[in-house]
Write an enzyme that holds these catalytic residues in place. Structure first.
Site, PDB file in Angstrom:
ATOM      1  CG  ASP A   1      43.523  42.165  77.887  1.00  0.00           C
ATOM      2  OD1 ASP A   1      44.144  41.497  78.726  1.00  0.00           O
ATOM      3  OD2 ASP A   1      43.867  43.307  77.542  1.00  0.00           O
ATOM      4  NE  ARG A   2      35.380  42.193  80.088  1.00  0.00           N
ATOM      5  CZ  ARG A   2      34.280  41.995  79.391  1.00  0.00           C
ATOM      6  NH1 ARG A   2      33.716  40.798  79.383  1.00  0.00           N
ATOM      7  NH2 ARG A   2      33.726  42.965  78.709  1.00  0.00           N
TER       8      ARG A   2
END
Length: 798
Positions: A473-474
């Protein structure tokens, strides 16, 4: 034989109770410490537990040798702690606080006398000496700086900007006293060219006025109801929005309300977020400002509409779109109210309005599309669409057709360079965020990237990926910042892109090629079943990425929760920043709150430096194998966040906290304020930012450095401001050294980016929003606060 006196009986019971306490501590340390040692961790806790056991037995036997054994525990703990962490006070404290306090208790006369000695007699001297030594080491540690970088930025003005541009590298100028877009200009610099407030007079700032929007949290709101707005200032008026999407115009000099618009957004339990980061502004070229809707405010709503308002009156501009609004659900697949909306203001150019949107995190593999659309700014007609799932088809979507489902989206703020004819998109990931076994070729290309599109057509000009095959989830979370850098071979139009992993990529915004070096570094392998991990990941020469965590970095308020955090560390899979998520559980550091998030960075285009607020929190991700698409594994009711219906795994995700007090498991600091030279990538200074006053069980203002979720502002006067820390303060810092010059207490969490403008009275104002952040747990509020120097203040010659 004489009967025991009440005093004697009391002392006897004190010894017995102390022995029992030491026995209980011993059993806990031996059990948990032995478990930690067997997992490959430190054996200290087991050895300390054995020492406590011996001490307990000797206390039970009323032997003075108990004091000698405990003195050895104190001395041994001190040696072990210094070997692990040196003179780092906040790391030493939990290793020794319980040990020293219990030592002081044993050294009290009511204990020593019952053991047949005295505190300062030979029997008590070893314990006294070990305690004194521990106190001396603690004093040295408290006086020893152990974190950050002390240095100076060059205050030389590398580039000279014309006053009316105020730092915009390309495209129409913005008056120096105004703030026309989320980052002041379409370049997103968060830089004010006003210089009235300086390091010499900033401490004179006082509240000039306060306005309360009246928009407070409701029982039906989602947890992540947050107030993240940065208001606009045009001429003598401020424009802002609220979490429930009210649009409000205020007098910039007094804070008096001029008009208010309520889009009547219905409540919906399906929404993950309820926030508004800002509105957008457009002035019709050459039109009389008095003409209705010649100047417009655009508002994206939580129910997926885009509304145009007359900036003068707040009335709907009915000649835009369908009676003043655009339905952003048009062309969307998987229509489910509450699952798609825009939380960030659209980008406005001379003739286009460009808008992206957010989807709920990881509900299913059939989410709405991540399409970005460009509309005619006057009529609302669709001009082009960029669908990351079908990037070549940028012509307006045919009637009855749909965009690609579940494609990577743009939930943050875009930037634009009209001179180059490019719009720059910070692109997120394709759900599921933590499992990518079925991603399309297009999703792999655009996920977690900054992508430049041709303004006229929406076609891709270049793509720079900040994370390959992102499983953490970057997303690229922040607005790209545009600035012209004076490099050795001449000026270069640059793009500065902060990321969740802590890298700040500095790219040539014409081509996407790195200006500061970017290397590919080996990354951990071993993804979950059906998935893979990228063999390398990009790393920038300018980076605030933290060093890898070790067991010794685990923390807690006491030795007990530190021990629990060490055991948890050893139980998780962790092989660096890119350890793939697993069913066992993976430590992810930095976590998905990111070193940087939507607040981004501030850039001084004249001095060509960047100011940032890096934050550090470790998270834990655990994949949970799904057996069907009916059962919920990690959520309670709607909207089913992180269930990943249709994928093989749900995901349990959250910060890595100690089980005793709920504090972060990794040692502080958790947040800094920092600055770097954009031309060299050198970090000039980096200092702790914020206290635990508003998060600790006891409200003590320990300056430990806390997370910041908001953005910085930098001014031509040489002062940087920020308000996003989880304690309730706005602070001003010396741009040259990073020294804190001023702070003021806020009535609620300030998780927004401040802005600055010149008021009708000629003074420079600092504007701060204090409304809180739901998922951070900061206090909710509705305050808009304007600060200014006293009208007749002497600036000290600055």
């Amino acid at each position: 034989m004489a009967e025991p006196t009440p005093e004697t009986r009391t002392r006897s019971w004190l010894i017995t109770a102390t022995a029992i306490l030491f026995l209980l501590i011993a059993l806990g340390l031996i059990g948990a410490g032995g478990w930690l040692g067997a997992m490959g961790g430190s054996w200290y806790y087991l050895l300390a537990g054995l020492g406590f056991l011996v001490t307990a037995w000797l206390l039970h036997r009323r032997r003075a040798a108990a004091l000698h054994v405990y003195a050895a525990i104190v001395a041994g703990t001190l040696v072990w702690a210094l070997i692990e962490v040196g003179f780092d006070w906040w790391q030493l404290a939990p290793r020794g606080d319980v040990i020293v306090l219990l030592g002081l208790w044993l050294w009290m006369p009511w204990i020593t006398r019952r053991l047949g000695t005295r505190s300062l007699a030979p029997g008590g001297l070893p314990l006294a000496a070990s305690l004194v030594l521990a106190v001396v080491v603690a004093g040295i540690a408290m006086a020893t700086p152990s974190h950050g970088i002390s240095g100076r930025l060059s205050m030389e003005r590398v580039a000279e900007l014309t006053p009316d541009e105020g730092g915009m590298p390309a495209g129409g100028g913005v008056p120096a006293g105004d703030w026309h877009a989320y980052g002041r200009t379409a370049a997103g610099q968060r830089y004010s060219p006003l210089g009235d407030i300086t390091p010499r007079n900033v401490d004179r700032l006082k509240v000039a006025w306060t306005y309360h929007t009246g928009d407070m949290r409701r029982p039906t709101d989602p947890v992540e109801t947050t107030y993240q707005v940065t208001p606009l200032k045009i001429d003598d008026t401020l424009y802002l929005c609220t979490p429930h999407n009210y649009v409000i115009a205020l007098d910039a000099g007094t804070g008096r309300e001029r008009w208010r618009f309520d889009p009547e957004v219905p409540d919906n339990i399906n929404r993950q977020h309820l926030t508004c980061r800002g509105v957008s502004y457009h002035a019709r070229e050459g039109a009389d400002p008095a003409t209705p809707c010649a100047r417009r405010i655009f508002m994206p709503t939580a129910d997926a509409r885009l509304i145009a308002l007359d900036a003068a009156t707040g009335r709907v501009c009915t000649d835009f779109g369908d009676n003043g609004q655009i339905d952003l659900w048009r062309g969307m697949p998987n229509v489910e109210p509450g699952f798609y909306y825009s939380t960030s203001p659209p980008v406005v150019t001379r003739n286009l309005l460009i808008v992206g949107g957010a989807v709920n995190d990881n509900v299913s593999v059939t989410e709405p599309s991540g399409v970005v659309r460009a509309y005619d700014v006057e009529t609302g007609a669709l001009v082009w669409n960029f669908d990351t799932g079908n990037p070549e088809a940028t012509e307006p979507l045919a009637k009855g057709a749909s965009y690609t489902a579940n494609s990577p989206n743009v939930w943050s703020v875009a930037s634009v360079d009209e001179a180059l004819g490019l719009v720059y998109l910070p692109i997120g990931n394709q759900p599921p965020d933590q499992w990518g076994g079925r991603r399309s070729e297009a999703a792999e290309r655009f996920s977690s990237s900054v992508t430049a599109l041709d303004l006229a057509s929406g076609r891709v000009r270049w793509v720079f990926q900040t994370v390959h095959h992102d499983l953490w989830d970057r997303d690229v979370p922040a607005q790209p910042t545009l600035v012209d850098l004076d490099m050795p071979n001449g000026p270069v139009p640059a793009l500065v892109q902060p990321t969740k992993q802590g890298d700040i990529f500095v790219l040539d915004r014409r081509t996407g090629e790195p200006i500061l070096p970017v290397t590919e570094e080996p990354a951990a392998q071993g993804a979950a079943e059906g998935d893979y991990a990228a063999p390398t990941q990009p790393a920038s020469a300018l980076s605030f990425r933290p060093p890898p965590l070790a067991e010794a970095d685990m923390w807690g308020a006491t030795m007990f929760d530190q021990l629990a955090c060490r055991i948890r560390y050893r139980s998780l899979d962790y092989r660096g920043a890119y350890t793939p998520p697993s069913e066992r559980g993976t430590l992810v550091y930095p976590g998905n709150f990111g070193v940087f998030n939507w607040g981004g960075v501030a850039v001084d285009p004249e001095r060509q430096v960047v100011v940032a607020t890096p934050s550090y929190l470790a998270f834990v991700i655990r994949l949970i194998r799904r057996t069907d698409d009916d059962r919920t594994y990690v959520s309670d009711g709607e909207p089913g966040l992180n269930e990943n219906f249709g994928a093989p795994f749900a995901v349990d995700i959250g910060p890595m906290l100690s089980p005793v007090l709920g504090l972060p498991c990794q040692a502080p600091p958790w947040g800094y304020v920092a600055a770097a030279d954009l031309r060299t990538g050198d970090i000039a200074w980096m200092h702790l930012n914020g206290t635990v006053r508003d998060r600790a069980p006891v409200p003590l203002p320990f300056e430990m450095g806390v997370p910041d979720l908001g953005g910085p502002l930098v001014t031509a006067g040489g002062v940087a401001f920020m308000s996003g820390t989880i304690d309730y303060y706005v602070r001003g810092f010396d741009l040259e050294t990073g020294r804190r010059l001023w702070e003021d207490r806020l009535p609620a969490g300030g998780q927004a980016t401040p802005m600055s403008y010149r008021g009708p009275d000629g003074r420079q104002y600092l504007l701060v929003v204090a409304g809180g952040h739901g998922s951070l747990g900061t206090k909710a509020g509705d305050a808009i606060i304007a600060y200014a120097l006293p009208p007749a203040a002497d600036d000290g010659g600055g």
